[in-house]
Design an enzyme around this catalytic site. Structure first.
Site, PDB file in Angstrom:
ATOM      1  N   CYS A 134       0.829  -1.207   0.000  1.00 11.00           N
ATOM      2  CA  CYS A 134       0.000   0.000   0.000  1.00 11.00           C
ATOM      3  C   CYS A 134       0.869   1.265   0.000  1.00 11.00           C
ATOM      4  CB  CYS A 134      -0.998  -0.032   1.147  1.00 11.00           C
ATOM      5  SG  CYS A 134      -2.341   1.170   0.960  1.00 11.00           S
ATOM      6  N   HIS A 242      -3.701  -4.793   0.402  1.00 10.79           N
ATOM      7  CA  HIS A 242      -3.206  -5.275   1.691  1.00 10.79           C
ATOM      8  C   HIS A 242      -3.295  -6.798   1.745  1.00 10.79           C
ATOM      9  CE1 HIS A 242      -2.718  -1.516   4.078  1.00 10.79           C
ATOM     10  NE2 HIS A 242      -3.564  -1.046   3.177  1.00 10.79           N
ATOM     11  N   GLU A 244      -1.778  -8.684   3.822  1.00  8.78           N
ATOM     12  CA  GLU A 244      -1.584  -9.173   5.190  1.00  8.78           C
ATOM     13  C   GLU A 244      -2.887  -9.395   5.947  1.00  8.78           C
ATOM     14  OE1 GLU A 244      -2.344  -4.884   5.871  1.00  8.78           O
ATOM     15  OE2 GLU A 244      -1.271  -6.024   4.343  1.00  8.78           O
TER      16      GLU A 244
END
Length: 275
Positions: A134, A242, A244
């Protein structure tokens, strides 16, 4: 009596922190999601890299970080709600030096800009694996001289890139739109697909990359969603989304973190051989 458990070899990576100004007090912070995804799906061990106030000159800050990164095997540039100040990456002294307006919650984080600018410089000198997420993805482009659109809404594109604040945080990180994976690129070789569904929580963005940077995935409106550096065979890759957040259930995210960790282990082995 049993002997010690055999632990597989793990790389050690630096992960960038962000600056938070709360009740007039400066704090460095990092969401646990990054650490969890890196440690579980890399797997790697993480060292948090603190932000920079700009009290020291650029050259001194870079010199100190050279000593730190010489002990690491990779670099992760995390995301954050704040926007980049390209002047920091352009090396403008006004932006590098400490200022009263350095930190504006959810708007500006020059201490993080200084950190990312300096550690990227060192990581590229060392030809170290880099993963940008990001904000970190945007930093990778701006560091090479790429332009950054400050407000994608002003472009009037068909894709909504910012999150919906009216839904719970976990839902904000669900897939929001598709991206077309560039044929023949590194991402295509990893996922083996021509399109991915990704989450989207950003106001700034890029629609063109500078020399030495290759687009790896593009949204329908032309906003670039993944990139790689072309000057090295080392893993130096970034994504606008993202991976994660839902890594526990997303195969593409797990492949991404595993590929980064593998590259860090290769880098670690080369450094040991040359020591």
């Amino acid at each position: 009596m049993t002997g010690p458990l055999h632990e597989p070899r793990r790389a050690v990576v630096g992960v960038t922190a962000n600056r938070q100004l709360l009740d007039g007090v400066h704090r460095d912070r990092l969401r646990r999601r990054y650490i969890e995804a890196l440690e579980r799906h890399g797997p790697v061990e993480c060292v948090i890299l603190p932000t920079l106030d700009g009290d020291l000159p650029w050259e001194v800050s870079v010199s100190r970080l050279r000593r730190v990164l010489a002990r690491l095997d990779g670099l992760v540039l995390t995301g954050d709600e704040s926007n980049l100040d390209p002047a920091v990456f352009a090396g403008e002294q006004r932006a590098w030096s400490r200022g009263a307006d350095d930190v504006i919650p959810e708007a500006r984080d020059r201490p993080r800009d200084r950190l990312s600018s300096a550690v990227l410089t060192v990581a590229l000198e060392l030809d170290m694996p880099v993963l940008g997420i990001c904000r970190g993805f945007q930093e990778m482009s701006v560091h090479r001289g790429g332009a950054l659109h400050a407000d994608l809404k002003a472009l009037g594109g068909a894709v909504v890139h910012s999150e919906n604040p009216d839904v719970p945080r976990d839902q904000q990180y669900l897939p929001a739109h598709g991206v077309r994976v560039a044929a023949g690129g590194w991402l295509a070789s990893l996922v083996g697909e021509v399109e991915l569904q990704v989450n989207s929580l950003h106001n700034q963005g890029i629609t063109a990359v500078p020399p030495g940077v290759r687009p790896e995935a593009v949204a329908q409106d032309g906003v670039i969603e993944a990139l790689s550096y072309t000057a090295s065979d080392t893993f130096q890759f970034g994504v606008q989304w993202h991976p994660e957040w839902h890594a526990a259930n997303d195969a593409t995210s797990q492949k991404l973190f595993k590929a980064f960790a593998d590259a860090c282990l290769v880098y670690q082995a080369k450094e040991r051989e040359s020591a």
